[in-house]
Design a protein around this motif. Structure first.
Motif, PDB file in Angstrom:
ATOM      1  N   ASP A   1      -8.612  10.912  -2.701  1.00 36.70           N
ATOM      2  CA  ASP A   1      -9.440  12.028  -3.180  1.00 36.70           C
ATOM      3  C   ASP A   1      -8.829  13.370  -2.801  1.00 36.70           C
ATOM      4  N   TYR A   2      -8.021  13.386  -1.753  1.00 36.63           N
ATOM      5  CA  TYR A   2      -7.474  14.638  -1.229  1.00 36.63           C
ATOM      6  C   TYR A   2      -6.008  14.868  -1.598  1.00 36.63           C
ATOM      7  N   ILE A   3      -5.219  13.802  -1.631  1.00 37.15           N
ATOM      8  CA  ILE A   3      -3.796  13.993  -1.957  1.00 37.15           C
ATOM      9  C   ILE A   3      -3.465  13.549  -3.382  1.00 37.15           C
ATOM     10  N   GLY A   4      -4.442  12.982  -4.071  1.00 37.65           N
ATOM     11  CA  GLY A   4      -4.228  12.558  -5.448  1.00 37.65           C
ATOM     12  C   GLY A   4      -3.777  11.116  -5.546  1.00 37.65           C
ATOM     13  N   ARG A   5      -4.206  10.429  -6.615  1.00 38.79           N
ATOM     14  CA  ARG A   5      -3.852   9.032  -6.812  1.00 38.79           C
ATOM     15  C   ARG A   5      -2.343   8.823  -6.994  1.00 38.79           C
ATOM     16  N   PRO A   6      -1.640   9.683  -7.754  1.00 42.43           N
ATOM     17  CA  PRO A   6      -0.191   9.471  -7.918  1.00 42.43           C
ATOM     18  C   PRO A   6       0.553   9.467  -6.578  1.00 42.43           C
ATOM     19  N   ASN A   7       0.177  10.379  -5.678  1.00 40.69           N
ATOM     20  CA  ASN A   7       0.843  10.447  -4.369  1.00 40.69           C
ATOM     21  C   ASN A   7       0.550   9.220  -3.518  1.00 40.69           C
ATOM     22  N   VAL A   8      -0.663   8.692  -3.614  1.00 39.50           N
ATOM     23  CA  VAL A   8      -1.025   7.500  -2.841  1.00 39.50           C
ATOM     24  C   VAL A   8      -0.191   6.304  -3.273  1.00 39.50           C
ATOM     25  N   TYR A   9      -0.062   6.095  -4.592  1.00 37.40           N
ATOM     26  CA  TYR A   9       0.700   4.934  -5.063  1.00 37.40           C
ATOM     27  C   TYR A   9       2.190   5.068  -4.763  1.00 37.40           C
ATOM     28  N   THR A  10       2.735   6.260  -4.891  1.00 40.01           N
ATOM     29  CA  THR A  10       4.140   6.469  -4.536  1.00 40.01           C
ATOM     30  C   THR A  10       4.352   6.176  -3.050  1.00 40.01           C
ATOM     31  N   THR A  11       3.390   6.589  -2.219  1.00 44.55           N
ATOM     32  CA  THR A  11       3.470   6.317  -0.777  1.00 44.55           C
ATOM     33  C   THR A  11       3.419   4.818  -0.496  1.00 44.55           C
ATOM     34  N   PHE A  12       2.507   4.092  -1.183  1.00 42.58           N
ATOM     35  CA  PHE A  12       2.438   2.626  -1.039  1.00 42.58           C
ATOM     36  C   PHE A  12       3.824   2.011  -1.185  1.00 42.58           C
ATOM     37  N   PHE A  13       4.472   2.380  -2.276  1.00 42.23           N
ATOM     38  CA  PHE A  13       5.714   1.708  -2.642  1.00 42.23           C
ATOM     39  C   PHE A  13       6.876   2.101  -1.730  1.00 42.23           C
ATOM     40  N   LEU A  14       6.919   3.355  -1.320  1.00 43.55           N
ATOM     41  CA  LEU A  14       7.957   3.784  -0.374  1.00 43.55           C
ATOM     42  C   LEU A  14       7.829   3.023   0.951  1.00 43.55           C
ATOM     43  N   ILE A  15       6.609   2.934   1.464  1.00 38.37           N
ATOM     44  CA  ILE A  15       6.360   2.227   2.725  1.00 38.37           C
ATOM     45  C   ILE A  15       6.787   0.763   2.611  1.00 38.37           C
ATOM     46  N   GLN A  16       6.407   0.121   1.500  1.00 34.96           N
ATOM     47  CA  GLN A  16       6.652  -1.317   1.369  1.00 34.96           C
ATOM     48  C   GLN A  16       8.116  -1.641   1.080  1.00 34.96           C
ATOM     49  N   ILE A  17       8.836  -0.753   0.412  1.00 34.97           N
ATOM     50  CA  ILE A  17      10.278  -0.964   0.237  1.00 34.97           C
ATOM     51  C   ILE A  17      10.942  -1.065   1.609  1.00 34.97           C
TER      52      ILE A  17
END
Length: 418
Positions: free
Chosen positions: A286-302
């Motif tokens: 809600d605060y950083i935006g959905r696009p940023n959350v999903y990009t963060t998911f994938f960076l962390i998991q890589i």
């Protein structure tokens, strides 16, 4: 007029009630050994019950999404309660008749249909009630689905000892039917044009505004690139996450040298992080935006999937898995709000249903891929590196979707200017 508007936090609580009930499906493994011991059924034959339930969850969500939008969350919730409740009661009969086929039909088909309708009915409603906190609201409900097994598993285990397998199914059927009917009775969409107090001021403060960039029907959404971008992102996130869940215990023993008991404890704690990730990541979106959350998911998991094969320190290995599980749960919880941002709320339930076919496909693909690669290579290393590669694809997709969002924003701005 304002006095007649329902309390949106009670609506959210009702959504949690439904998801806590249907989320008990994640406790299926508690039934596995008792069923194998009582009827001499093989592990694979018993496990098919769960697979069928998840398959029908995805199919029901896809095909009943339009029904949810047309008839509303109350009627949809009641139908979900009847299917899920009758599925559990029918499972009790299946045990009495010693019929595995009847168990597949009752728990798998009927229960699975109840799961699918019950999963999307409250979520699409909550997005409409919480336009200012979409992530938080959907995260709350879907957190209930993730946490349900923590409550249900010990209860089911105790009930089997007290009243037997059939008696447990009958008890759960009656209890969950009651909870779901009660929760569904209060569900309803907000009045036309309703907005929470202070909505405009709240949204004005947000820098990452992606709310309602368009208003599309479910069938219109299927013709857009961004629908399929969301589908691919969810599919990869769930495929890799559910595969890790399915082999977490033996993998931890093999790579990090955990004992069987320590690995079992770790699996239980993973469920906690799965639930926490749902509310945590969704609220953050809600605060950083959905696009940023999903990009963060994938960076962390890589990074984590590349490191896991060489992480032999037990504590570090477990922490890595816990973080992966937060991303796994967060992916589920953030997707409804993302759908609302990109396609609007006109037919959000139907679009969410279509997107959830990615879950059904991933539920079948993930465990099969990881098991097959383990047998062929006699190691989990290649599997983890392949998953890291898959997350690289997901990362690229999460960046590509931003061009669609930018284009939509420009079109909206030009429309307002003219």
């Amino acid at each position: 007029m304002s006095n007649k508007v329902k309390n949106r936090w009670l609506i959210a609580l009702c959504g949690v009630g439904i998801h806590l009930s249907i989320g008990s499906v994640y406790s299926w493994s508690v039934f596995t050994k008792p069923l194998m011991n009582q009827f001499d059924w093989s592990l694979s034959r018993v496990s098919w019950t769960f697979s069928i339930a998840i398959l029908f969850l995805g199919l029901a969500a896809a095909f009943m999404g339009h029904f949810v939008e047309k008839h509303g969350p109350r009627k949809s919730g009641i139908i979900s309660a009847l299917f899920f409740g009758l599925g559990l009661l029918g499972s009790g009969l299946a045990i009495n008749f010693e019929s595995l086929i009847l168990l597949y039909i009752s728990y798998g088909v009927f229960g699975g249909i109840g799961l699918g309708i019950g999963y999307i009915a409250p979520v699409s409603t909550l997005v409409k009630w919480f336009p200012d906190r979409r992530g938080l609201a959907t995260g709350l409900a879907i957190m209930g689905f993730g946490f349900a097994s923590l409550i249900a598993s010990p209860v089911i285990n105790s009930l089997i000892d007290l009243v037997g397998i059939a008696g447990t199914f009958y008890t759960l059927g009656i209890v969950y039917l009651g909870i779901m009917l009660l929760s569904s009775s209060y569900l309803s969409p907000p009045p036309e044009g309703w907005k929470p107090e202070g909505y405009e001021e709240t949204m004005e403060k947000r820098k990452n505004k992606t709310q309602d960039l368009s208003q599309l029907t479910a069938n219109e959404s299927l013709k857009t690139r961004r629908f399929w971008f969301l589908w691919v992102m969810l599919f990869i996130n769930v495929t890799c996450g559910i595969a890790i869940i399915s082999v977490a215990s033996p993998m931890a023993q093999e790579i990090a040298g955990l004992s069987a008991a320590a690995a079992a404890t770790m699996v239980g704690i993973m469920g906690l992080f799965n639930g926490l990730g749902r509310i945590g990541w969704a609220s953050l979106s809600d605060y950083i935006g959905r696009p940023n959350v999903y990009t963060t998911f994938f960076l962390i998991q890589i990074v984590l999937f590349l490191l896991l094969p060489v992480t032999t320190a037990a504590l570090l290995f477990q922490i890595s898995l816990f973080v992966i599980l937060t991303c796994y749960g967060g992916g589920f919880a953030s997707i409804p709000a993302y759908i609302g941002d990109l396609f609007g709320t006109k037919q959000l339930g139907a679009i969410h249903g279509y997107i959830l076919t990615a879950w059904a496909a991933a539920g079948l693909a993930g465990p099969v891929i990881v098991s097959w690669l383990r047998e062929v290579t006699n190691s989990y290393t290649l599997t983890l590196y392949i998953f890291a590669g898959a997350f690289l694809v997901a990362l690229l997709v999460s960046i590509l979707i931003r061009s669609d969002i930018k284009k939509l924003r420009k079109e909206n701005k030009d429309r307002l200017a003219s």
